[in-house]
Design a protein around this motif. Structure first.
Motif, PDB file in Angstrom:
ATOM      1  N   GLU A 157       0.837  -1.216   0.000  1.00 51.37           N
ATOM      2  CA  GLU A 157       0.000   0.000   0.000  1.00 51.37           C
ATOM      3  C   GLU A 157       0.868   1.260   0.000  1.00 51.37           C
ATOM      4  O   GLU A 157       0.543   2.250  -0.647  1.00 51.37           O
ATOM      5  CB  GLU A 157      -0.926  -0.015   1.224  1.00 51.37           C
ATOM      6  CG  GLU A 157      -1.901  -1.190   1.197  1.00 51.37           C
ATOM      7  CD  GLU A 157      -2.742  -1.319   2.457  1.00 51.37           C
ATOM      8  OE1 GLU A 157      -3.791  -1.982   2.385  1.00 51.37           O
ATOM      9  OE2 GLU A 157      -2.361  -0.778   3.516  1.00 51.37           O
ATOM     10  N   ASP A 158       1.979   1.190   0.732  1.00 50.27           N
ATOM     11  CA  ASP A 158       2.917   2.315   0.748  1.00 50.27           C
ATOM     12  C   ASP A 158       3.542   2.482  -0.643  1.00 50.27           C
ATOM     13  O   ASP A 158       3.667   3.577  -1.165  1.00 50.27           O
ATOM     14  CB  ASP A 158       4.003   2.044   1.796  1.00 50.27           C
ATOM     15  CG  ASP A 158       5.051   3.139   1.848  1.00 50.27           C
ATOM     16  OD1 ASP A 158       4.970   3.975   2.749  1.00 50.27           O
ATOM     17  OD2 ASP A 158       5.939   3.157   0.972  1.00 50.27           O
ATOM     18  N   GLN A 159       3.888   1.351  -1.238  1.00 47.89           N
ATOM     19  CA  GLN A 159       4.590   1.371  -2.525  1.00 47.89           C
ATOM     20  C   GLN A 159       3.682   1.743  -3.699  1.00 47.89           C
ATOM     21  O   GLN A 159       4.070   2.510  -4.573  1.00 47.89           O
ATOM     22  CB  GLN A 159       5.182  -0.023  -2.757  1.00 47.89           C
ATOM     23  CG  GLN A 159       6.163  -0.083  -3.884  1.00 47.89           C
ATOM     24  CD  GLN A 159       6.837  -1.461  -3.943  1.00 47.89           C
ATOM     25  OE1 GLN A 159       6.628  -2.323  -3.080  1.00 47.89           O
ATOM     26  NE2 GLN A 159       7.632  -1.665  -4.952  1.00 47.89           N
ATOM     27  N   TRP A 160       2.459   1.212  -3.713  1.00 47.73           N
ATOM     28  CA  TRP A 160       1.597   1.366  -4.875  1.00 47.73           C
ATOM     29  C   TRP A 160       0.375   2.248  -4.644  1.00 47.73           C
ATOM     30  O   TRP A 160      -0.308   2.614  -5.618  1.00 47.73           O
ATOM     31  CB  TRP A 160       1.120  -0.016  -5.366  1.00 47.73           C
ATOM     32  CG  TRP A 160       2.237  -0.958  -5.683  1.00 47.73           C
ATOM     33  CD1 TRP A 160       2.584  -2.081  -4.987  1.00 47.73           C
ATOM     34  CD2 TRP A 160       3.166  -0.862  -6.760  1.00 47.73           C
ATOM     35  NE1 TRP A 160       3.666  -2.685  -5.568  1.00 47.73           N
ATOM     36  CE2 TRP A 160       4.046  -1.957  -6.664  1.00 47.73           C
ATOM     37  CE3 TRP A 160       3.347   0.058  -7.807  1.00 47.73           C
ATOM     38  CZ2 TRP A 160       5.078  -2.166  -7.564  1.00 47.73           C
ATOM     39  CZ3 TRP A 160       4.380  -0.158  -8.707  1.00 47.73           C
ATOM     40  CH2 TRP A 160       5.225  -1.261  -8.575  1.00 47.73           C
ATOM     41  N   GLY A 161       0.074   2.541  -3.422  1.00 46.34           N
ATOM     42  CA  GLY A 161      -1.122   3.337  -3.116  1.00 46.34           C
ATOM     43  C   GLY A 161      -1.018   4.763  -3.633  1.00 46.34           C
ATOM     44  O   GLY A 161       0.061   5.236  -3.985  1.00 46.34           O
ATOM     45  N   GLN A 162      -2.170   5.462  -3.666  1.00 45.37           N
ATOM     46  CA  GLN A 162      -2.189   6.833  -4.209  1.00 45.37           C
ATOM     47  C   GLN A 162      -1.690   7.869  -3.211  1.00 45.37           C
ATOM     48  O   GLN A 162      -1.343   8.973  -3.589  1.00 45.37           O
ATOM     49  CB  GLN A 162      -3.609   7.180  -4.660  1.00 45.37           C
ATOM     50  CG  GLN A 162      -4.058   6.352  -5.865  1.00 45.37           C
ATOM     51  CD  GLN A 162      -5.442   5.777  -5.675  1.00 45.37           C
ATOM     52  OE1 GLN A 162      -5.737   5.176  -4.636  1.00 45.37           O
ATOM     53  NE2 GLN A 162      -6.300   5.944  -6.653  1.00 45.37           N
ATOM     54  N   ALA A 163      -1.681   7.499  -1.926  1.00 39.03           N
ATOM     55  CA  ALA A 163      -1.163   8.423  -0.903  1.00 39.03           C
ATOM     56  C   ALA A 163      -0.841   7.649   0.364  1.00 39.03           C
ATOM     57  O   ALA A 163      -1.463   6.620   0.636  1.00 39.03           O
ATOM     58  CB  ALA A 163      -2.202   9.494  -0.584  1.00 39.03           C
ATOM     59  N   ASP A 164       0.150   8.129   1.094  1.00 36.10           N
ATOM     60  CA  ASP A 164       0.356   7.594   2.446  1.00 36.10           C
ATOM     61  C   ASP A 164       0.766   8.732   3.367  1.00 36.10           C
ATOM     62  O   ASP A 164       1.501   9.636   2.972  1.00 36.10           O
ATOM     63  CB  ASP A 164       1.333   6.415   2.472  1.00 36.10           C
ATOM     64  CG  ASP A 164       2.739   6.790   2.124  1.00 36.10           C
ATOM     65  OD1 ASP A 164       3.074   6.754   0.933  1.00 36.10           O
ATOM     66  OD2 ASP A 164       3.504   7.152   3.048  1.00 36.10           O
ATOM     67  N   ILE A 165       0.218   8.657   4.565  1.00 33.28           N
ATOM     68  CA  ILE A 165       0.334   9.777   5.503  1.00 33.28           C
ATOM     69  C   ILE A 165       0.809   9.256   6.851  1.00 33.28           C
ATOM     70  O   ILE A 165       0.216   8.328   7.409  1.00 33.28           O
ATOM     71  CB  ILE A 165      -1.042  10.476   5.661  1.00 33.28           C
ATOM     72  CG1 ILE A 165      -1.458  11.084   4.312  1.00 33.28           C
ATOM     73  CG2 ILE A 165      -1.008  11.556   6.744  1.00 33.28           C
ATOM     74  CD1 ILE A 165      -2.929  11.165   4.089  1.00 33.28           C
TER      75      ILE A 165
ATOM     76  N   MET B 162       3.076  13.621   4.240  1.00 33.65           N
ATOM     77  CA  MET B 162       2.271  12.929   3.223  1.00 33.65           C
ATOM     78  C   MET B 162       2.992  12.813   1.885  1.00 33.65           C
ATOM     79  O   MET B 162       3.647  13.745   1.443  1.00 33.65           O
ATOM     80  CB  MET B 162       0.965  13.676   3.027  1.00 33.65           C
ATOM     81  CG  MET B 162       0.092  13.053   1.964  1.00 33.65           C
ATOM     82  SD  MET B 162      -1.555  13.761   1.927  1.00 33.65           S
ATOM     83  CE  MET B 162      -1.439  14.692   0.433  1.00 33.65           C
ATOM     84  N   ASP B 163       2.821  11.652   1.271  1.00 40.90           N
ATOM     85  CA  ASP B 163       3.218  11.434  -0.132  1.00 40.90           C
ATOM     86  C   ASP B 163       1.926  11.235  -0.901  1.00 40.90           C
ATOM     87  O   ASP B 163       1.024  10.560  -0.413  1.00 40.90           O
ATOM     88  CB  ASP B 163       4.015  10.112  -0.257  1.00 40.90           C
ATOM     89  CG  ASP B 163       5.469  10.305   0.027  1.00 40.90           C
ATOM     90  OD1 ASP B 163       5.951  11.417  -0.197  1.00 40.90           O
ATOM     91  OD2 ASP B 163       6.102   9.333   0.461  1.00 40.90           O
ATOM     92  N   GLY B 164       1.855  11.727  -2.120  1.00 41.75           N
ATOM     93  CA  GLY B 164       0.658  11.501  -2.938  1.00 41.75           C
ATOM     94  C   GLY B 164      -0.342  12.627  -2.809  1.00 41.75           C
ATOM     95  O   GLY B 164       0.004  13.720  -2.346  1.00 41.75           O
ATOM     96  N   ASP B 165      -1.597  12.362  -3.224  1.00 40.10           N
ATOM     97  CA  ASP B 165      -2.597  13.415  -3.114  1.00 40.10           C
ATOM     98  C   ASP B 165      -3.947  12.864  -2.675  1.00 40.10           C
ATOM     99  O   ASP B 165      -4.323  11.751  -3.028  1.00 40.10           O
ATOM    100  CB  ASP B 165      -2.752  14.180  -4.436  1.00 40.10           C
ATOM    101  CG  ASP B 165      -3.185  13.268  -5.554  1.00 40.10           C
ATOM    102  OD1 ASP B 165      -4.393  13.073  -5.718  1.00 40.10           O
ATOM    103  OD2 ASP B 165      -2.299  12.709  -6.249  1.00 40.10           O
TER     104      ASP B 165
END
Ligand code: UDP
Length: 243
Positions: free
Chosen positions: A181-189, A205-208
């Motif tokens: 989920e960290d690698q492929w998910g749209q965001a991680d917080i 946060m990474d992603g949006d």
């Protein structure tokens, strides 16, 4: 996971079988390093982190000394064998950044003015990584500080949340992200609070995500945090219980 999976959630279940609001199994042990003044191991599923606290003690180098309070210094590292591809030993940019945010989060709860000129050293070592290591490490560090008897306003507690997609690409907020989920998910917080006064002490946060998604994820994380906090207190109390 080498190739991007078609989905991270399907039929309400994540790749490891959890529902969106479920956190992984949490295990907390205190006093795992006898030589340290305080220590703890915290596991969030397969993510396992040890924290050791030394101090308050004399601060070197002397130019870092603060006459009115103690310095809280943190050093985060991952062991080479903690990740699937052996990690290059020693700290890089990522480790320096995590050390810095860890020290800042902990400084906001430690009553540093009680120990002018001293240092409180916190060592955080990831022994097995399955994402969310900075938050697991921060939780371990917070317990290790309490285990060392360092006076604090309260415990720092953290939980991660993120945005994962189903087979149609639709995004959902999920709590306590693990590696795929960290690698492929749209965001991680990464999110942590000083529990007693409800202040946010770490948020990265990474992603949006939309504001609504963020608030939804945070609400789920707050529930997981409540549970984590209770487990932390239980682990600390358990140490002093006589059977
Ligand atoms: N990771 C890895 N090798 C590295 C750094 C990270 O395999 O050199 C993995 C590890 O599982 C880690 C995850 O990537 O937990 C996410 O790393 P991130 O930098 O997002 O920080 P974390 O989520 O661990 O706080």
């Amino acid at each position: 996971m080498e190739t991007k999976p078609d989905y991270l959630i399907k039929g309400g279940k994540r790749l490891d079988g959890r529902k969106l609001a479920d956190w992984r199994e949490i295990s907390i042990k205190t006093g795992v390093i006898e030589n340290a003044d305080g220590s703890a191991q915290v596991d969030f599923g397969k993510t396992k982190v040890i924290a050791a606290v030394y101090g308050p003690r004399e601060l070197h180098p002397r130019h870092l000394v603060m006459s009115d309070r103690a310095l809280v210094r943190a050093k985060y590292d991952m062991l080479s064998f903690s990740v699937e591809d052996r990690k290059r030993p020693g700290p890089g940019r990522r480790e320096h950044e995590i050390s810095k945010v860890t020290a800042e989060a902990l400084s906001s709860v430690v009553l540093t003015e009680k120990f002018p000129r001293a240092v409180i050293d916190v060592f955080v070592t990831v022994i097995q990584a399955d994402a969310s290591t900075r938050i697991t490490g921060l939780n371990a560090a917070s317990i290790a500080l309490a285990d060392a008897g360092i006076p604090m306003k309260g415990l720092v507690v953290g939980v991660t949340f993120g945005k994962i997609y189903d087979e149609k690409g639709k995004g959902y907020m999920a709590v306590d992200v693990f590696k795929p989920e960290d690698q492929w998910g749209q965001a991680d917080i990464a999110y942590a609070k000083s529990y007693n006064d409800n202040k946010v002490v770490l948020l990265q946060m990474d992603g949006d995500v939309t504001k609504e998604e963020f608030l939804k994820g945070k609400e789920m994380a707050d529930k997981a945090m409540e549970y984590t906090y209770k487990e932390m207190v239980k682990a600390l109390k358990g140490k002093y219980e006589v059977d």
